[in-house]
Design a protein around this motif. Sequence first.
Motif, PDB file in Angstrom:
ATOM      1  N   PRO A   6     -38.927  24.444 -20.042  1.00 41.96           N
ATOM      2  CA  PRO A   6     -40.179  23.672 -20.095  1.00 41.96           C
ATOM      3  C   PRO A   6     -41.251  24.318 -20.956  1.00 41.96           C
ATOM      4  CG  PRO A   6     -39.291  23.595 -17.875  1.00 41.96           C
ATOM      5  CD  PRO A   6     -38.388  24.496 -18.666  1.00 41.96           C
ATOM      6  N   LEU A  28     -39.510  19.986 -13.353  1.00 44.76           N
ATOM      7  CA  LEU A  28     -40.929  20.306 -13.516  1.00 44.76           C
ATOM      8  C   LEU A  28     -41.653  19.216 -14.280  1.00 44.76           C
ATOM      9  CD1 LEU A  28     -41.406  24.068 -14.474  1.00 44.76           C
ATOM     10  CD2 LEU A  28     -41.863  22.970 -12.302  1.00 44.76           C
ATOM     11  N   THR A  29     -42.768  18.735 -13.739  1.00 42.83           N
ATOM     12  CA  THR A  29     -43.551  17.710 -14.432  1.00 42.83           C
ATOM     13  C   THR A  29     -44.916  18.242 -14.867  1.00 42.83           C
ATOM     14  OG1 THR A  29     -44.366  16.910 -12.308  1.00 42.83           O
ATOM     15  CG2 THR A  29     -42.453  15.778 -13.237  1.00 42.83           C
ATOM     16  N   ARG A  30     -45.329  19.366 -14.312  1.00 50.47           N
ATOM     17  CA  ARG A  30     -46.634  19.915 -14.690  1.00 50.47           C
ATOM     18  C   ARG A  30     -46.642  21.403 -14.396  1.00 50.47           C
ATOM     19  NH1 ARG A  30     -52.145  20.934 -13.030  1.00 50.47           N
ATOM     20  NH2 ARG A  30     -51.341  21.280 -10.939  1.00 50.47           N
ATOM     21  N   LEU A  31     -47.300  22.154 -15.272  1.00 50.42           N
ATOM     22  CA  LEU A  31     -47.461  23.586 -15.057  1.00 50.42           C
ATOM     23  C   LEU A  31     -48.860  23.946 -15.535  1.00 50.42           C
ATOM     24  CD1 LEU A  31     -46.053  26.286 -14.269  1.00 50.42           C
ATOM     25  CD2 LEU A  31     -45.177  26.402 -16.605  1.00 50.42           C
ATOM     26  N   GLN A  58     -54.168  27.044 -19.543  1.00 47.74           N
ATOM     27  CA  GLN A  58     -53.187  26.207 -20.217  1.00 47.74           C
ATOM     28  C   GLN A  58     -52.515  25.306 -19.208  1.00 47.74           C
ATOM     29  OE1 GLN A  58     -52.331  25.888 -23.553  1.00 47.74           O
ATOM     30  NE2 GLN A  58     -51.019  24.219 -22.843  1.00 47.74           N
ATOM     31  N   GLU A  59     -52.400  24.045 -19.559  1.00 52.53           N
ATOM     32  CA  GLU A  59     -51.672  23.098 -18.726  1.00 52.53           C
ATOM     33  C   GLU A  59     -50.710  22.318 -19.602  1.00 52.53           C
ATOM     34  OE1 GLU A  59     -53.681  19.484 -17.227  1.00 52.53           O
ATOM     35  OE2 GLU A  59     -53.006  20.152 -15.269  1.00 52.53           O
ATOM     36  N   PHE A  60     -49.506  22.141 -19.106  1.00 52.97           N
ATOM     37  CA  PHE A  60     -48.541  21.228 -19.715  1.00 52.97           C
ATOM     38  C   PHE A  60     -48.182  20.178 -18.676  1.00 52.97           C
ATOM     39  CE2 PHE A  60     -47.893  23.462 -23.546  1.00 52.97           C
ATOM     40  CZ  PHE A  60     -47.599  24.796 -23.313  1.00 52.97           C
ATOM     41  N   THR A  61     -48.142  18.930 -19.114  1.00 48.50           N
ATOM     42  CA  THR A  61     -47.665  17.842 -18.269  1.00 48.50           C
ATOM     43  C   THR A  61     -46.541  17.170 -19.023  1.00 48.50           C
ATOM     44  OG1 THR A  61     -49.953  17.535 -17.591  1.00 48.50           O
ATOM     45  CG2 THR A  61     -48.416  15.875 -16.891  1.00 48.50           C
ATOM     46  N   TRP A  62     -45.412  16.971 -18.345  1.00 44.66           N
ATOM     47  CA  TRP A  62     -44.228  16.427 -19.027  1.00 44.66           C
ATOM     48  C   TRP A  62     -43.768  15.121 -18.418  1.00 44.66           C
ATOM     49  CZ3 TRP A  62     -44.170  21.692 -17.432  1.00 44.66           C
ATOM     50  CH2 TRP A  62     -44.206  22.627 -18.491  1.00 44.66           C
ATOM     51  N   ALA A  63     -43.434  14.163 -19.285  1.00 44.76           N
ATOM     52  CA  ALA A  63     -42.705  12.983 -18.837  1.00 44.76           C
ATOM     53  C   ALA A  63     -41.227  13.356 -18.741  1.00 44.76           C
ATOM     54  CB  ALA A  63     -42.889  11.843 -19.822  1.00 44.76           C
ATOM     55  N   ARG A  64     -40.792  14.160 -19.698  1.00 46.44           N
ATOM     56  CA  ARG A  64     -39.447  14.731 -19.686  1.00 46.44           C
ATOM     57  C   ARG A  64     -39.431  15.928 -20.618  1.00 46.44           C
ATOM     58  NH1 ARG A  64     -36.245  13.850 -24.160  1.00 46.44           N
ATOM     59  NH2 ARG A  64     -36.883  12.187 -25.603  1.00 46.44           N
ATOM     60  N   HIS A  65     -38.338  16.654 -20.606  1.00 43.17           N
ATOM     61  CA  HIS A  65     -38.211  17.804 -21.497  1.00 43.17           C
ATOM     62  C   HIS A  65     -37.311  17.433 -22.662  1.00 43.17           C
ATOM     63  CE1 HIS A  65     -40.377  20.057 -18.562  1.00 43.17           C
ATOM     64  NE2 HIS A  65     -39.588  19.572 -17.625  1.00 43.17           N
TER      65      HIS A  65
END
Lengths: 128, 138
Positions: free
Chosen positions: B48, A77-80, B81-88
């Motif tokens: 995540p 997952l990269t975005r939620l 709400q938004e989360f953007t991840w390069a990694r966890h």
Amino acid sequence: MSVESAVRDSALSERSVSFTKEQIAAYAQASGDINPIHLDDEFARSVGLPGVIAHGMLQMGLVGVVAAEAAGGPDKLTRLYCRFAGMVVPGDTVTFTAEPAGPGKLHLRAVNQKGEAVLTKSSADFKS
Amino acid sequence: MSASGEPRNGAGGVAGRTYPPVNFLVEADRAAEFARSIGADPAAGVPPTFAAVYSLGVTAPQLFGDDEAAVDFARLLHAEQEFTWARHPEPGETVTSQARVASDVSRRGMRFLSFETDTKDEAGEPLCRSRALFVIRP
């Protein structure tokens, strides 16, 4: 917490969750969000709510698990993104679904037992 | 800004305000407890949405405790709400989160506050960006 998994044709992943006060309290404890609207019926009513409500972020956590499944694992997952549309109270059953929406994209839904949307316009991106 | 701290229609409120960075140790037990609370498999690693804790969770109290921001917690709705991840993150990592008020506008008495949090790892590499939309009712 009662969680059933089922996979249907249109959905890549789906879970139904029947909400309880205990589960909401467990999320409050685990997340650190102990706002009394999630824990104390009397307090919740004093601010105009029907009683304790589930955290929007709990909905997001639950739909995130479904999205992770559809993406092939949480690391992908990269975005939620979630828009919190409806309240969830103990006794409600919400079905969370992830559907394909193009390469590396998922459309996410959360609908309660009355057919009302708990989340709208919600989505996830993942890497393959 | 009015004496109560609430922005007038269209005015900036506390837009642009940045809060001090906060360190958070991602503990295995804590992440596992969180995983169980959302029906995730604790063996699958840090979920995540544990970002609700290491990102938004450690910075939102800075906003709510800021008298000048004057966010009425009782009237607050977490709208998006938004989360953007390069990694966890991995258990055992310390991450650093820093938040800012990206925008703060009032329309017809409703206050829309966009709260962004950037989380970096110990090497200073970006890990997660959180964007929360808080709506404060009149």
